[in-house]
Design an enzyme around this catalytic site. Structure first.
Site, mmCIF file in Angstrom:
data_model
loop_
_atom_site.group_PDB
_atom_site.id
_atom_site.type_symbol
_atom_site.label_atom_id
_atom_site.label_comp_id
_atom_site.label_asym_id
_atom_site.label_seq_id
_atom_site.Cartn_x
_atom_site.Cartn_y
_atom_site.Cartn_z
ATOM 1 N N ASP A 99 1.216 7.401 3.485
ATOM 2 C CA ASP A 99 2.587 5.894 4.048
ATOM 3 C C ASP A 99 1.320 5.721 5.842
ATOM 4 O O ASP A 99 1.569 4.601 5.566
ATOM 5 C CB ASP A 99 3.651 6.996 4.873
ATOM 6 N N ARG A 136 10.157 8.546 1.010
ATOM 7 C CA ARG A 136 8.693 9.027 2.033
ATOM 8 C C ARG A 136 8.618 11.212 1.545
ATOM 9 O O ARG A 136 7.560 11.060 2.080
ATOM 10 C CB ARG A 136 8.160 8.578 2.857
ATOM 11 N N LYS A 149 0.765 -1.310 -0.279
ATOM 12 C CA LYS A 149 -0.152 -0.233 0.183
ATOM 13 C C LYS A 149 0.879 0.915 0.018
ATOM 14 O O LYS A 149 2.150 1.627 0.738
ATOM 15 C CB LYS A 149 -1.166 0.356 1.024
#
Length: 254
Positions: free
Chosen positions: A85, A73, A5
Site C-alpha cells: 500500500d 488493507r 496500484k
C-alpha cells in the site's frame, strides 16, 4: 483499463495480465499517480543533472490508518499490508531514480495480528554500488520524504508522492519545495503544482487513442512488483495471498 496500484499481488500475475492485454490489443496501465505529477519529472532532471553519480537513496512513507483491524488493507486474502500500500511508492521511486531493479533486496516486517505486514523496512543494492533503504508503516505518525545523495550533492524532498495538493496528507507539513545541498550551499527548488489523477487519466486516454505510450510502461510495473516479491520473501511474508476458502457444497452445486 487503468487500475489502481498495485496492479496485482505479484509480478507473475502482472505479466499474465499485460500479455493478455497485448494479445487482445487493449491498453492496460497501473495508476501510480505520483509518476504523473510534474514534480516527479523535475526531480528526475535534478538528480540526473546536478547530483553526479548516485551513491545512496532513502525513502519513507508512514501513514496512520484508523480502525486498521477492520480495514481492507489488513486482510491477507486481499494482498494487504504496508509494503504494497505505502511501500510501493518508496520502491517505485527508488527503482526509478536508480535506473532499474535492485541486484539485492532484503526486507524485514512487523506483522499485524491478522498476518499482513503493518510495517516494513528494506535495504536495496543497485548496479554500480548504489545503495538504498526505505521504511513504511500503517500504524505510525505521518511521515514521508525522499533523500537522494550523489557525488556532488544531496536532494531532499519533503513530499515526493503527492506534493502541493490539499489532502488528508497534511500538506502544511509537506511544503512544495525541495532542498539541494552542495559544496556551494543550500538551494531551494520550487516544485510545480498539478493534479496527478487528472494527468494519469489524460495519459491513458492518449494511449487508447494511439497518440503515445503510457507514462508507466509494463516493464516498470512488473519490476516494482518483482522487487516487492523479493522483499516479502526475504522477510518471510507470503508473497501471494492465501487461496479463498472453497464454497459450501450446496453453493458449489447450486
Amino acid at each position: 483499463m487503468l487500475c489502481e496500484k498495485p496492479l496485482t499481488a505479484t509480478a507473475d500475475e502482472a505479466q499474465e495480465l499485460f500479455a493478455l492485454a497485448a494479445d487482445r490489443g487493449l491498453v492496460l496501465a497501473e495508476a501510480a499517480m505520483y509518476r504523473h505529477h510534474p514534480q516527479t519529472a523535475l526531480l528526475r532532471q535534478v538528480v540526473a543533472e546536478r547530483l553526479g553519480p548516485l551513491r545512496a537513496l532513502h525513502a519513507a512513507f508512514h501513514y496512520p490508518i484508523d480502525g486498521l483491524d477492520g480495514d481492507v488493507r489488513a486482510r491477507p486474502e486481499l494482498a494487504g499490508g504496508a509494503l504494497r500500500d505505502l511501500g510501493l511508492y518508496c520502491v517505485s521511486a527508488l527503482n526509478l531514480l536508480a535506473g532499474g531493479e535492485p541486484e539485492e533486496a532484503v526486507g524485514r516486517a512487523r506483522l499485524h495480528r491478522g498476518g499482513v505486514d503493518v510495517a516494513f523496512g528494506g535495504l536495496l543494492s543497485y548496479a554500480g554500488g548504489v545503495t538504498a533503504s526505505f521504511h513504511c508503516s500503517m500504524d505510525s505518525a505521518l511521515a514521508l520524504h525522499l533523500t537522494v545523495t550523489g557525488e556532488h550533492g544531496t536532494l531532499t524532498v519533503p513530499n515526493p508522492f503527492q506534493p502541493g495538493r490539499p489532502s488528508i496528507w497534511a500538506p502544511r507539513r509537506c511544503p512544495a519545495e525541495a532542498t539541494l545541498s552542495t559544496a556551494a550551499g543550500e538551494e531551494r527548488i520550487e516544485l510545480p503544482g498539478g493534479d496527478p489523477y487528472l494527468s494519469e487519466v489524460e495519459d491513458v486516454a492518449r494511449a487508447i487513442r494511439g497518440a503515445g505510450g503510457f507514462t508507466i510502461p509494463a516493464a516498470e510495473t512488473i519490476g516494482v512488483l518483482r522487487t516487492i516479491d523479493r522483499l516479502l520473501a526475504s522477510a518471510g511474508v507470503a508473497t501471494a495471498p492465501p487461496a479463498p476458502p472453497a464454497p459450501p457444497a450446496s453453493a458449489a452445486t447450486a
